[in-house]
Write a protein that holds these residues in place. Structure first.
Motif, PDB file in Angstrom:
ATOM      1  N   VAL A 175       0.674  -1.142   0.048  1.00  0.00           N
ATOM      2  CA  VAL A 175      -0.147   0.012  -0.123  1.00  0.00           C
ATOM      3  C   VAL A 175       0.479   1.507  -0.103  1.00  0.00           C
ATOM      4  O   VAL A 175       0.663   2.101  -0.897  1.00  0.00           O
ATOM      5  CB  VAL A 175      -0.626  -0.228   1.140  1.00  0.00           C
ATOM      6  CG1 VAL A 175      -2.112   1.156   1.088  1.00  0.00           C
ATOM      7  CG2 VAL A 175      -1.823  -1.165   1.069  1.00  0.00           C
ATOM      8  N   PHE A 190       1.609   4.224  -3.162  1.00  0.00           N
ATOM      9  CA  PHE A 190       1.077   5.081  -3.274  1.00  0.00           C
ATOM     10  C   PHE A 190       2.335   6.133  -3.392  1.00  0.00           C
ATOM     11  O   PHE A 190       2.465   7.197  -3.725  1.00  0.00           O
ATOM     12  CB  PHE A 190       0.811   5.818  -0.891  1.00  0.00           C
ATOM     13  CG  PHE A 190       0.488   6.633  -0.676  1.00  0.00           C
ATOM     14  CD1 PHE A 190      -1.129   7.802  -1.437  1.00  0.00           C
ATOM     15  CD2 PHE A 190       1.681   8.059  -0.373  1.00  0.00           C
ATOM     16  CE1 PHE A 190      -0.903   9.261  -1.347  1.00  0.00           C
ATOM     17  CE2 PHE A 190       1.255   8.993  -0.032  1.00  0.00           C
ATOM     18  CZ  PHE A 190       0.528   9.875  -0.479  1.00  0.00           C
ATOM     19  N   ALA A 211      -2.477   4.381  -7.840  1.00  0.00           N
ATOM     20  CA  ALA A 211      -3.681   4.637  -6.672  1.00  0.00           C
ATOM     21  C   ALA A 211      -4.875   3.774  -6.782  1.00  0.00           C
ATOM     22  O   ALA A 211      -5.963   3.021  -5.740  1.00  0.00           O
ATOM     23  CB  ALA A 211      -4.732   5.718  -7.182  1.00  0.00           C
ATOM     24  N   VAL A 250      -3.509   1.070  -4.670  1.00  0.00           N
ATOM     25  CA  VAL A 250      -3.172   1.578  -3.284  1.00  0.00           C
ATOM     26  C   VAL A 250      -4.009   0.495  -2.890  1.00  0.00           C
ATOM     27  O   VAL A 250      -4.567   0.291  -2.058  1.00  0.00           O
ATOM     28  CB  VAL A 250      -3.455   3.097  -2.828  1.00  0.00           C
ATOM     29  CG1 VAL A 250      -3.571   3.387  -1.901  1.00  0.00           C
ATOM     30  CG2 VAL A 250      -1.749   3.293  -3.605  1.00  0.00           C
ATOM     31  N   ASP A 251      -5.655   0.916  -3.292  1.00  0.00           N
ATOM     32  CA  ASP A 251      -7.289   0.967  -3.001  1.00  0.00           C
ATOM     33  C   ASP A 251      -7.300  -0.832  -3.080  1.00  0.00           C
ATOM     34  O   ASP A 251      -8.191  -1.297  -2.168  1.00  0.00           O
ATOM     35  CB  ASP A 251      -8.049   1.071  -4.566  1.00  0.00           C
ATOM     36  CG  ASP A 251      -9.766   0.644  -3.852  1.00  0.00           C
ATOM     37  OD1 ASP A 251      -9.581   0.991  -2.718  1.00  0.00           O
ATOM     38  OD2 ASP A 251     -10.148   0.392  -4.635  1.00  0.00           O
ATOM     39  N   ALA A 253      -5.140  -2.122   0.077  1.00  0.00           N
ATOM     40  CA  ALA A 253      -5.879  -1.660   1.289  1.00  0.00           C
ATOM     41  C   ALA A 253      -6.761  -2.412   1.672  1.00  0.00           C
ATOM     42  O   ALA A 253      -7.104  -2.658   2.724  1.00  0.00           O
ATOM     43  CB  ALA A 253      -6.014  -0.331   1.055  1.00  0.00           C
ATOM     44  N   GLN A 254      -7.518  -2.645   0.896  1.00  0.00           N
ATOM     45  CA  GLN A 254      -9.084  -3.143   0.409  1.00  0.00           C
ATOM     46  C   GLN A 254      -8.446  -4.378   1.232  1.00  0.00           C
ATOM     47  O   GLN A 254      -9.585  -5.334   2.108  1.00  0.00           O
ATOM     48  CB  GLN A 254      -9.501  -3.760  -0.830  1.00  0.00           C
ATOM     49  CG  GLN A 254     -11.252  -3.249  -1.302  1.00  0.00           C
ATOM     50  CD  GLN A 254     -12.157  -3.122   0.339  1.00  0.00           C
ATOM     51  OE1 GLN A 254     -12.006  -1.457   0.409  1.00  0.00           O
ATOM     52  NE2 GLN A 254     -12.811  -3.026   0.906  1.00  0.00           N
ATOM     53  N   GLN A 279      -5.961   3.060   5.737  1.00  0.00           N
ATOM     54  CA  GLN A 279      -6.863   4.145   5.232  1.00  0.00           C
ATOM     55  C   GLN A 279      -6.696   5.172   5.241  1.00  0.00           C
ATOM     56  O   GLN A 279      -6.476   5.998   4.836  1.00  0.00           O
ATOM     57  CB  GLN A 279      -8.123   3.935   6.427  1.00  0.00           C
ATOM     58  CG  GLN A 279      -8.628   3.001   6.841  1.00  0.00           C
ATOM     59  CD  GLN A 279     -10.328   2.402   7.277  1.00  0.00           C
ATOM     60  OE1 GLN A 279     -10.883   2.905   5.886  1.00  0.00           O
ATOM     61  NE2 GLN A 279     -10.794   1.268   8.061  1.00  0.00           N
ATOM     62  N   VAL A 338      -5.237   5.269   1.709  1.00  0.00           N
ATOM     63  CA  VAL A 338      -5.825   5.398   0.635  1.00  0.00           C
ATOM     64  C   VAL A 338      -7.018   7.011   0.982  1.00  0.00           C
ATOM     65  O   VAL A 338      -7.002   7.213  -0.130  1.00  0.00           O
ATOM     66  CB  VAL A 338      -7.180   4.375   0.943  1.00  0.00           C
ATOM     67  CG1 VAL A 338      -8.267   4.488   0.581  1.00  0.00           C
ATOM     68  CG2 VAL A 338      -6.722   2.906   0.997  1.00  0.00           C
ATOM     69  N   SER A 341      -4.520   8.975  -1.227  1.00  0.00           N
ATOM     70  CA  SER A 341      -4.590   8.813  -2.506  1.00  0.00           C
ATOM     71  C   SER A 341      -5.550   9.283  -3.414  1.00  0.00           C
ATOM     72  O   SER A 341      -5.632  10.241  -4.545  1.00  0.00           O
ATOM     73  CB  SER A 341      -4.182   7.131  -2.825  1.00  0.00           C
ATOM     74  OG  SER A 341      -4.208   7.419  -3.797  1.00  0.00           O
ATOM     75  N   LEU A 342      -6.954   9.250  -2.910  1.00  0.00           N
ATOM     76  CA  LEU A 342      -8.289   9.533  -2.954  1.00  0.00           C
ATOM     77  C   LEU A 342      -7.879  10.985  -3.523  1.00  0.00           C
ATOM     78  O   LEU A 342      -8.150  12.375  -4.369  1.00  0.00           O
ATOM     79  CB  LEU A 342      -9.111   9.363  -2.181  1.00  0.00           C
ATOM     80  CG  LEU A 342      -9.664   7.721  -2.267  1.00  0.00           C
ATOM     81  CD1 LEU A 342     -10.522   7.879  -1.665  1.00  0.00           C
ATOM     82  CD2 LEU A 342      -9.768   7.920  -3.912  1.00  0.00           C
TER      83      LEU A 342
END
Length: 647
Positions: A599, A603, A608, A611-612, A615-616, A631, A634, A637-638
């Motif tokens: 993750v 990043f 991205a 990362v998602d 992370a999920q 989180q 994340v 990143s967003l």
């Protein structure tokens, strides 16, 4: 006594029935013109005239001298001379791109120019060669080694007994310190370990390892590197930067190279003192893609001037004639038919030509005749030689003549890429006895070269052919066995002491594979490269898989500590693949650390989607309070994607 060449000319004029007799007076004139224009080759007696046996022909080896690219070499040397001459008033970094098929002589062309420039006062020449597989020698570590070499020049001057050299090194070091500052220099030590020697007593390793150390970004790195290059250029030096096999570099490397060149080019009055040569295989990447997709800012920046674009084609028959004339020290009339046959069999492919001619020497088809004081050959034997459709087939056929034991040694070396550190070979000697004693023989045959502490396949095509001599299954099995052996070495009670003893033999400024890492972490990543090349299917035992995952975690953390997040992500993701379906229940902490590393690395690289994805996995498999760090990444990143609604 008359020179042998004159005696031969007179004899061939008298004896009309001789196979080497003249066909016309034009040939006589041409022989005489050669003797006048190049007496050291075609007139004066050479050592070969006093050889007593035909076996002495083996002292000749094709490929040691560079032929057939005089025009291209002259073009590049002319550019270098213009850089040095103020009357041309060049602006910005000067760039030349050299392309061609594998084995066309691109690297040798640039090397010949580099050798000439190195002999001129004031030139610093550094090179980087990217590799097809990004493992131990990641693109970033390859660039690290190249920029280390620039500073090694200053360290060498610093340690010189010449007061002028010492004063120059001190002057440039002071400018670097003033431009960058002590704090930034300390942060650069992971990427440029040579700084510890250049600024000994001013910056130190201990200050660079504190817990709150910041990761240096590519942008910060480009600013620092351009400042270092600027300090050197501003002190009356010129720098040639050569990057080979650009088709295998990654996006981050292209970005770093571009940023450095653009920034250096903006230095008034000195930007033009930097020459960049980029080499790439034209059959793997086109020029338009190279510039528009990978090097876009080089096209648009006013601080960079793409001066030359050279594409190497195959050697012509005239080129081959010129090569044979110089190497065999014979007139054109005597080598023209040999050149014709060789060109027909190789289509003029430069590397193919050299390999075929050397095989003719090894097989005594071309031999030295002491009676005639010249080289001779059997054209009928040459005509019936089976060379295959291309150079790869020809190299493969030559490998068949190598003893199986020797071929296995080459296959082991090929598992580590195009080059291997000699200290690693000392460790591998315990895995496969006989490796060390085979090296000299392979160097003599032209299969390997040695450059300092490195043992290198003499060409990419030889490495690819040796590696390709194994089936997919055989290759993966060998990778797995080597990896498991290195892993046992790493896990042994005296591993750290043993590894440090072996790798520690190299002086810091000579290291190319360590790039600032400690010796144990180097062996960890070497181990990972082997087990990763084999894949999880070849490591079925759970304890083996767990060990492979742990090694990858360690390697990932090591590269992340150097801000080489591309390599770090490679190791983290490979570590995940070894844990299997039930990893979250069987190896919970190990799995969590690998995903967290993936993750953070994703990043740092701006990926991205990755990362998602990683992370999920964490969010789905661990308690909420253990996901908070992930989180936060994340959300950042967003936010960077300006996806505020999702954030």
């Amino acid at each position: 006594l008359l020179p042998k060449s004159i005696c031969r000319l007179i004899a061939d004029m008298i004896d009309a029935k001789s196979v080497s007799s003249f066909a016309s007076f034009e040939d006589v004139l041409f022989d005489l013109e050669q003797m006048i224009s190049q007496p050291w080759v075609f007139l004066h007696d050479s050592k070969c005239c006093f050889r007593a046996t035909a076996s002495s022909a083996t002292t000749l080896q094709f490929g040691q001298k560079y032929h057939g690219r005089e025009k291209e070499a002259s073009t590049l040397m002319k550019l270098a001379i213009q850089i040095m001459d103020p009357k041309y008033q060049l602006i910005g970094v000067q760039v030349a791109f050299i392309s061609g098929m594998a084995g066309s002589g691109k690297s040798r062309l640039v090397q010949s120019v580099a050798d000439n420039l190195s002999s001129l006062s004031g030139w610093i020449v550094v090179k980087a060669k990217f590799e097809r597989v990004h493992g131990q020698r990641s693109p970033r570590s390859i660039l690290s080694s190249m920029f280390n070499d620039i500073l090694s020049y200053l360290v060498t001057l610093k340690e010189s007994h010449n007061p002028v050299d010492v004063a120059y090194s001190q002057r440039v070091s002071k400018r670097i310190m003033e431009s960058i500052g002590t704090d930034t220099l300390s942060e650069l030590v992971d990427f440029l370990p040579i700084l510890l020697l250049l600024f000994e007593g001013i910056i130190g390793e201990d200050g660079n390892n504190h817990a709150n150390k910041k990761d240096i970004t590519n942008w910060q790195l480009s600013i620092a590197l351009s400042a270092i290059i600027g300090a050197i250029l501003n002190s009356g030096r010129y720098i040639m930067i050569c990057c080979d096999d650009l088709q295998w570099a990654d996006a981050a490397s292209f970005s770093l190279i571009s940023d450095v060149l653009v920034k250096v080019g903006y230095f008034t009055d000195i930007g033009h003192c930097c020459l960049f040569m980029g080499i790439y295989r034209s059959d793997e990447i086109g020029y338009e893609r190279l510039l528009s997709v990978l090097f876009p800012c080089l096209q648009t920046s006013s601080s960079v001037n793409i001066t030359e674009r050279i594409e190497l084609s195959n050697l012509s028959k005239d080129d081959l004639q010129g090569m044979l004339m110089v190497e065999l020290q014979l007139p054109r009339r005597l080598v023209s038919e040999l050149a014709e046959v060789v060109h027909k069999k190789t289509t003029g492919h430069a590397f193919f030509v050299v390999e075929l001619l050397n095989s003719l020497l090894r097989d005594s088809i071309v031999t030295y005749c002491s009676d005639n004081c010249r080289y001779s050959w059997d054209e009928h034997r040459i005509v019936i030689i089976e060379t295959g459709k291309n150079v790869a087939e020809f190299i493969a056929s030559n490998l068949k003549s190598i003893e199986p034991e020797s071929l296995q040694v080459l296959q082991i070396l090929s598992c580590f890429g195009i080059q291997t550190d000699f200290s690693l070979l000392q460790i591998l000697e315990k895995y496969h006895g006989g490796i060390l004693c085979s090296i000299d023989n392979f160097i003599e045959k032209g299969i390997l070269d040695q450059a300092g502490p490195l043992v290198i396949f003499s060409h990419d095509l030889i490495h690819e052919t040796v590696y390709g001599s194994m089936t997919l299954h055989e290759g993966k099995l060998l990778h797995m066995r080597i990896g498991q052996f290195l892993g046992l070495e790493l896990d042994a009670p005296l591993a750290i002491e043993s590894v440090t003893k072996n790798f520690g033999q190299l002086h810091l400024k000579d290291q190319t594979i360590n790039s600032g890492r400690n010796m144990t972490s180097t062996l960890v990543s070497l181990t990972c490269d082997q087990v990763n090349a084999a894949g999880s299917d070849y490591n079925r035992d759970h304890s083996q898989r767990e060990s492979c995952a742990k090694w990858n975690l360690s390697a990932g953390q090591s590269f992340a500590g150097q801000s080489d997040f591309s390599a770090a992500l490679y190791y983290y993701t490979n570590g995940v693949t070894f844990l299997g379906q039930d990893s979250w229940s069987n190896d919970h902490l190990l799995c969590l650390e690998l995903h967290q590393g993936a993750v953070l690395s994703s990043f740092a690289l701006g990926n991205a989607a990755d990362v998602d994805r990683y992370a999920q996995k964490v969010i789905d498999n661990v308690a909420f309070e253990d996901t908070l760090d992930v989180q936060v990444v994340v959300l950042k990143s967003l936010s960077l994607l300006e996806n505020t609604r999702n954030a």
